[in-house]
Design a protein around this motif. Structure first.
Motif: not given
Ligand code: ADP
Length: 561
Positions: A445-448, A481-488
């Motif tokens: 999940d941590e990948e971009t 921008d909103n740090a919503w990047d670490d989701l499946p």
């Protein structure tokens, strides 16, 4: 020769002669009448207390049923999942089935219901396919209540500064209604809300369906609902359900819908049917609560992921499995000779005729799905769902092609024969669950977001390039921008092809996956990535299934498949 009876004919005879009171089915899995809340004589919800109590038990083995890319008629995935559960039961294994609830969209439209077929069905099939225990209606009501509360907030002075052009929450219905894909609401002057563009989705694509299917209990449901992104302000700040203070009200509407439903198969195997997101536009698996209960109450739990292994299968393994106590112990890939020949270029109108060449070519599709599922390091079994038109030569060829890959393959004749046609498959599946498995995820999940999409596109679909529309690029930036990047990632894609083009059958190579939009679903906890021309509100075909349906004065329904 007498023609084989239709699904509803078989179901109705059984419902009359053989269906057991739901208390008897509950008793089979150690539940007392107090543990269930009956809806009539043949359906029940689990009580809140029995859900809590069951969760303390040990887990049984989990079997995931998925498939190759289907023909438009479906490949009998539900049929095989149901037949496999019955076959496991018939060889003495305590088995519980977990399936999705059918949506009225395909019931009235073109694909049909989702209660299996032939002698492998869940009953009462009419109820399950129609209004069942009202979960779909409760969800629809909750989705539209939230929409009304958003519009009312704007009408009453818009304290949150919501930009009506940037509302992302959509109204929903359990109907294939293309006329509502793009519409305008709020016409008629100042007393009738603020005019704005609105879009309807089918309920099974709504984030609230995913939220219901991923919630572990009422607190988790409420927390997820409060985190749903509903709009942006005029200065592009995100607004969540919690900002409107209505998570309590929306959760109230879903209190009972959260409880899984208990029914039975034609052979009286307990079946938990709950939640129904489509796999082409949503995550495609029944609720986590249903799967967990099946694992707790059975020594073997059988569940199904929608459409092919590229859609529901991948999403089960990457979105759902990490939220269960353990990943599947075995994966069953359902293949039909028809669909493989279709993937090998044989015309649908010709599909009943033997064509070894098309089968040989179309086998590439199955091969790709076997390769993909093996990536997760879970034992794989291929089930050939036998149709009356399959020839011995075709069955022999398909079996030997599977043998060459070293994958266990079994013929399943459950549609015509019920459990006795699936005992070889059941034994093979039991053996597979005893093998070592080392569940491995496809991505972290941590990948971009881009890296995760690229991995799915190349490793699962076989694409060599991903192209983003301008809208999708902007959305990527919003996620950063909103740090919503670490989701499946939950990809919305056609079910007919491994690519985003429904006409590219087989195992396409060297193609580009076209990302048209990216939608953060923060309550569900994943990012939906729309590809190709996929839409979250399907339309009805020229001759919808609705044309065949009727009901007589006794209330007996006909023409429901
Ligand atoms: P899926 O889950 O892949 O969408 P279903 O299990 O819902 O497919 O089956 C779709 C339809 O195909 C059902 O009406 C079912 O009766 C029919 N069907 C499935 N398997 C067979 C078979 N082996 N022979 C004839 N009809 C079948």
């Amino acid at each position: 020769a007498m023609s084989f009876p239709s699904d509803i004919e078989i179901a109705q005879i059984n419902e009359h002669d053989n269906m057991k009171n739901i208390n008897e089915i509950a008793n089979k899995i150690g539940l007392t009448p107090d543990d269930i809340e009956p809806y009539g004589h043949y359906k029940a919800k689990f009580s809140g207390r029995s859900i809590t109590k069951s969760m303390e038990k040990d887990d049984g083995k989990l079997i995931l049923v998925t498939s190759i890319n289907p023909t438009p008629a479906g490949e009998g995935k539900s049929t095989v999942a149901i037949g496999l559960a019955d076959s496991l039961q018939s060889i003495g294994k305590k088995t519980v089935l977990a399936l999705r609830e059918p949506s009225l969209g395909p019931v009235m439209g073109m694909k049909g219901g989702a209660t299996g077929g032939g002698y492998a069905q869940v009953v009462p099939m009419e109820d399950i396919n129609l209004h069942f225990t009202g979960d779909m209606h409760a969800l629809t009501c909750a989705v539209n209540t939230l929409a009304a509360l958003i519009d009312n907030h704007i009408h009453q002075g818009n304290q949150l500064n919501i930009d009506p052009r940037r509302i992302v929450w959509k109204r929903a219905l359990d109907i294939n209604d293309r006329a509502l894909r793009n519409t305008v609401v709020g016409l008629g002057g100042p007393f009738n809300s603020m005019p704005r563009e609105e879009h309807f989705e089918i309920i099974v694509a709504s984030e609230l369906m995913a939220v219901l299917c991923l919630a572990q209990d009422i607190d988790d449901l409420k927390e997820r609902i409060s985190s749903i992104l509903i709009a942006y302000t005029f200065d592009k700040k995100p607004i969540f359900v919690r900002d409107l203070h209505v998570e309590g009200a929306i959760t109230v509407l879903l209190k009972d819908a959260l409880k899984p439903n208990l029914v039975q198969t034609l052979e009286n195997t307990p079946a938990i049917i709950h939640g129904g997101p489509f796999a082409n536009i949503a995550h495609g698996c029944n609720s986590i609560l249903a799967t967990k209960l099946a694992m707790k109450l059975g020594d073997y739990a059988v569940t199904e992921a929608g459409f092919g292994a590229d859609l529901g299968g991948e999403k089960f393994m990457d979105i759902v499995a990490p939220r269960l106590s353990h990943a599947p112990n075995a994966i069953v890939i359902v293949a039909t000779i028809r669909a493989l020949k279709y993937n090998g270029g044989q015309a649908l109108s010709d599909i009943q005729n033997e064509d070894l060449n098309a089968l040989n070519l179309g086998f590439k599709n199955l091969k790709r799905h076997i390769h993909n599922m093996r990536y997760y390091h879970v034992p794989v079994v291929v089930a050939i769902n036998k149709f009356a038109t399959d020839t011995d030569n075709e069955i022999k060829l398909l079996t030997s092609l599977c043998d060459e890959l070293g994958v266990d393959v079994q013929l399943a004749e459950i549609h015509h024969e019920g459990s006795k046609g699936g005992q070889a498959l059941a034994k093979a599946v039991v053996k597979a669950t005893e093998k070592e498995s080392q569940y491995t995820r496809l991505y972290e999940d941590e990948e971009t977001t881009e890296a995760k999409i690229a991995t799915i596109a190349s490793e699962v679909y076989g694409a060599n390039n991903v192209e983003y529309s301008k809208k999708a690029r902007n959305q990527l930036q919003t996620l950063k921008d909103n740090a919503w990047d670490d989701l499946p990632i939950c990809i919305a894609k056609t079910q007919y092809s491994l690519s985003d083009d429904p006409k590219r059958l087989g195992s396409p190579k060297d193609f580009t996956l076209h990302v048209t939009d990216i939608v953060p679903k923060l309550g569900a906890g994943f990012v939906v990535v729309l590809t190709g021309n996929i839409m979250t509100m399907p339309g009805l075909p020229k001759k919808p299934a609705a044309l065949n349906m009727d009901v007589d004065n006794e209330g007996t329904i006909g023409g429901l498949f």
